[in-house]
Design an enzyme around this catalytic site. Structure first.
Site: not given
Length: 705
Positions: A238, A591, A594, A598, A665
């Site tokens: 992170f 993808n 994924t 996120q 993010e």
């Protein structure tokens, strides 16, 4: 617009499962502290017990008398390092103590338990000096930095913001506060180091092995090809593992001193003073507007702190240079250097705290004007990036807001605050926008076709839990026109072609670009190659230097819209977030599986920022009392509501060959503001300091009667 991209039969965009998933759940994946090299020893740091001053002496006799203790390194006898660019790595080089928790000695022993006991037996004597650890607006030592964050100017001013604000028909002047925050990845910072003559190998938990290699080569004055950095598996970072941290330097120092492989695994309680934190910010927002909601002035002024060891300035005012059209803009920072641990990157640095303040203030303005918060944002949509004047490569914020409003049933919302009650619970909904830069950095990759019909991709990317191996294989398969199961990816080793670190939402864009280029060239060569391949196969290489870092006439950003529904208990002050919904515009989604992970992961982290996470600097000791997960509260499963992540299909030809933007993010950026705005809608009270803990909520409710 859809929540999935591609089909099971296509490589790029398909919801492919993460390739390393089975290794991780079965324990086969090895992390930095799990390399059991022959003769491996363990080291335990001794943190400084004062906030500022000098070490006058170190008594190691009691520690060295313990069975199994190999050495205790001190500022007087540790191996010497070259002067580093990052002075947080100048460890055990002099007696100076710049802040509490600074490493003042290192115990090395046969076992972890013995190293810990030895560290506790070291007696350090100090000459304390006065310290200052408290951030206050108007601090006499505050200054305006030339640069903040990732190289942005510290100050940007357009028009006459002060005069425009004074002349505005509608004015809003508010201050928002975000406390210090800590990253706390599941895997603490750890490294194992081994010397073979003048060659150094480190197994380290880092977001960028190429950077680790170059930094260690400089510190130990070695050629870069004498340093190997392995970052095969990383248990989260992170931002806190974006650049080398003390663990890898201490491990290398101890290994050189003892002639043994050495592992340094920082205990979690030491991390807050060792590996960085999100600096606190005090943010003043002044918005001037016409009665119809169109902005005439936007002034965003940030006060924050940095350490005396290394300047790092949280760029919280920078998002105001991106979001809304206004003829007068001020975006500025003032920073104070204090006797504190050095702040550093934390997920969405700048944007996460800055957009919390900006989007909360925009919500306040909408409330003052009686305009729907979604509509107010629509009315202030810019046609170019306000700060630079560049056209956007793509900007689908309005599409995100409208799609999010449709999915959230925003039109059915009663805009009046404190009108929805369920027994002791007040309920409300809120919205916030989000943005994050879309960029890439130069990287290199190699692609090889083998006679058995398989392909090997080699690049020193780092998978910090995001699924990088999987997505890079998909990019390669797409460029090669090959089945996904025929592509093998090698990452996480500095002997591979060098690559940018996993940070700044630039990983996939930076790595995928040379992978795509190398594979496209390989496909072309294969098409022209007659007969069978040679035994060693055919390899192509690509390097995006000069392309990924080239100046662009476009402003490149991802955008999103966050919606939240909350319930506030009027008896206890407890907030329960019932629903979070995010809609994002992040270029081509590579993808679906994924990507959704996120987006939702960022939203969960934003939930923690809104409700539970905070650190405080103790003015007497210069320390963070919230030093473990018992006192620094991150969300647990029971805290996490139904979370929905969706995205807009966006075709942006100005980014990279994949057409992708970073997604790691942006999920956190608008979450805290959406939750805070929903709390205001529920209670009618505006809370301007995070986190929104029950004590603050209850105090506000009681003060309102």
């Amino acid at each position: 617009m859809t929540g999935t991209t591609g089909t099971a039969g296509t490589a790029l965009g398909a919801p492919a499962e993460r390739r390393e998933g089975r290794q991780k759940v079965t324990g086969a994946a090895r992390y930095a502290a799990e390399y059991t090299l022959p003769g491996r020893a363990h080291a335990w740091p001794v943190p400084a017990a004062i906030a500022h001053g000098r070490v006058t002496s170190v008594d190691t006799s009691e520690a060295l008398a313990l069975p199994g203790v190999l050495a205790v390194l001190t500022p007087g006898d540790a191996p010497r390092l070259a002067e580093p660019e990052d002075h947080t790595l100048a460890l055990l080089q002099n007696p100076r103590v710049p802040h509490r928790g600074w490493c003042v000695a290192l115990a090395v022993a046969e076992t972890l338990e013995t190293a810990r006991a030895a560290a506790r037996a070291v007696r350090v004597h100090y000459a304390p000096e006065p310290h200052d650890v408290t951030l206050v607006p108007g601090h006499p030592d505050a200054y305006e930095p030339e640069e903040v964050g990732g190289g942005y100017p510290g100050r940007l001013e357009q028009g006459d913001p002060a005069a425009a604000y004074a002349a505005a028909e509608v004015r809003l002047d508010v201050t928002y506060r975000v406390p210090p925050l800590h990253n706390h990845p599941m895997e603490p910072h750890a490294s194992t180091a081994h010397w073979d003559g003048d060659r150094l190998t480190v197994y380290t938990s880092s977001q960028g092995g190429s950077t680790v290699r170059s930094v260690l080569a400089g510190l130990f004055e070695l050629p870069e090809d004498h340093v190997t950095a392995v970052t095969e598996h990383v248990g989260g970072g992170f931002g806190s593992k974006g650049t080398p941290r003390p663990d890898v330097v201490l491990a290398a120092l101890a290994a050189r001193h003892t002639g043994r492989p050495v592992t340094v695994a920082y205990p979690r309680r030491y991390l807050p003073t060792t590996v960085g934190h999100r600096a606190p910010t005090v943010q003043r927002l002044r918005l001037g507007a016409h009665p119809d909601g169109r902005l005439t002035a936007l002034l965003h002024e940030v006060a924050t702190h940095t350490s005396r060891v290394r300047e790092f300035v949280e760029q919280a005012a920078v998002p105001s240079r991106v979001m809304y059209a206004t003829p007068a803009l001020l975006s500025t920072h003032r920073v104070t250097a204090l006797d504190i641990p050095s702040p550093s990157w934390m997920r969405a640095p700048g944007e996460a705290p800055g957009m919390y303040a900006l989007e909360s203030a925009v919500d306040e303005l909408a409330d003052a004007l009686g305009i729907d918060p979604v509509e107010l944002r629509v009315r202030n949509e810019p046609d170019r990036e306000p700060g630079s004047g560049k056209p956007f490569s793509s900007r689908s914020l309005l599409a995100c807001l409208r799609e999010g409003a449709r999915r959230f049933d925003w039109a059915g919302r009663d805009p009046r605050p404190r009108t929805r009650r369920e027994g002791p619970w007040l309920t409300g909904t809120g919205v916030a926008a989000a943005t994050y830069p879309a960029a890439a950095q130069p990287s290199a990759a190699a692609a090889r076709a083998l006679p058995d019909g398989t392909f090997t991709i080699r690049i020193n990317a780092t998978d910090i839990g995001t699924g990088a191996r999987t997505v890079l294989a998909q990019i390669a398969a797409d460029a090669l026109g090959a089945p996904l199961d025929r592509v093998r990816v090698e990452i996480g080793h500095s002997d591979l072609p060098p690559a940018w670190l996993a940070g700044g939402s630039m990983g996939t864009a930076s790595w995928g670009w040379p992978v795509h280029d190398a594979c496209a060239e390989l496909a072309s060569r294969l098409a022209a190659h007659p007969g069978p391949l040679p035994p060693e196969g055919i390899e192509t290489r690509a390097d995006t230097t000069g392309k990924a870092d080239a100046d662009s006439p476009y402003a490149k950003h991802a955008f999103g819209a966050h919606f939240a529904e909350v319930a506030v208990d009027t008896v206890t002050g407890e907030i329960r977030v019932r629903r979070l919904l995010g809609v994002y515009a992040a270029g081509r989604i590579l993808n679906a599986r994924t990507a959704r992970s996120q987006f939702t992961g960022g939203m969960v982290m934003g939930l923690g920022m809104a409700l539970t996470e905070h650190s405080t600097l103790d003015p007497a000791f210069g320390d963070f009392p919230e030093a473990d997960l018992a006192s620094y509260h991150v969300p647990v499963h029971a805290d996490v509501p139904a979370i929905e992540a969706h995205w807009i299909e966006e075709d942006d030809p100005h980014l990279n060959p994949m057409g992708s933007k970073g997604i790691g993010e942006i999920g956190i950026v608008g979450t805290a503001a959406a939750v805070g705005n929903a709390v205001h809608h529920a209670t009618g009270i505006r809370f301007r300091e995070l986190p929104l803990t029950p004590d603050r909520i209850l105090s506000g409710l009681l003060s309102e009667g």
